[in-house]
Design a protein around this motif. Sequence first.
Motif, mmCIF file in Angstrom:
data_model
loop_
_atom_site.group_PDB
_atom_site.id
_atom_site.type_symbol
_atom_site.label_atom_id
_atom_site.label_comp_id
_atom_site.label_asym_id
_atom_site.label_seq_id
_atom_site.Cartn_x
_atom_site.Cartn_y
_atom_site.Cartn_z
ATOM 1 N N GLN A 284 -6.756 -14.769 7.373
ATOM 2 C CA GLN A 284 -6.235 -13.878 6.338
ATOM 3 C C GLN A 284 -5.655 -12.631 6.994
ATOM 4 N N LEU A 285 -4.515 -12.194 6.476
ATOM 5 C CA LEU A 285 -3.900 -10.937 6.906
ATOM 6 C C LEU A 285 -3.859 -10.008 5.706
ATOM 7 N N VAL A 286 -4.323 -8.785 5.896
ATOM 8 C CA VAL A 286 -4.340 -7.807 4.807
ATOM 9 C C VAL A 286 -3.642 -6.544 5.267
ATOM 10 N N GLU A 287 -2.549 -6.194 4.557
ATOM 11 C CA GLU A 287 -1.832 -4.951 4.851
ATOM 12 C C GLU A 287 -2.394 -3.824 4.013
ATOM 13 N N SER A 288 -2.296 -2.622 4.528
ATOM 14 C CA SER A 288 -2.706 -1.441 3.780
ATOM 15 C C SER A 288 -1.901 -0.242 4.277
ATOM 16 N N GLY A 289 -1.926 0.838 3.492
ATOM 17 C CA GLY A 289 -1.293 2.076 3.915
ATOM 18 C C GLY A 289 0.022 2.391 3.231
ATOM 19 N N GLY A 290 0.502 1.489 2.375
ATOM 20 C CA GLY A 290 1.746 1.762 1.685
ATOM 21 C C GLY A 290 1.587 2.850 0.637
#
Length: 121
Positions: free
Chosen positions: A3-9
């Motif tokens: 799983q890849l999880v982006e954050s910070g937008g």
Amino acid sequence: QVQLVESGGGLVQPGGSLRLSCAASGTIAYIYTMGWYRQAPGKQRELVGTIHSVGSANYADSVKGRFSISRDNAKNTMYLQMNSLKPEDTAVYYCNADTRRSGILRRDDYWGQGTQVTVSS
């Protein structure tokens, strides 16, 4: 699975900065190249930049000198530091990882769900 999880937008004014993170988890043996892509409304997904497992990064001409990609291999995490943001940088940002899972010789591409970046005054 991986799983890849982006954050910070988020929302930022022109000229501002944001730092995105992409955390990979799961049965990971090794992550080769990781990359950031973005897709603006009505446009095709485009490459922002990539970084290899040993650390060298490459960038699209549109972001050179403003964006910087780094990674922490111990944490299976990649970062995108975005400076001098412009309205045309508005898009959903996705991370990608070329990964080999534990116990499997094959390499597969994985994608995150994306994080929205909006540059507007």
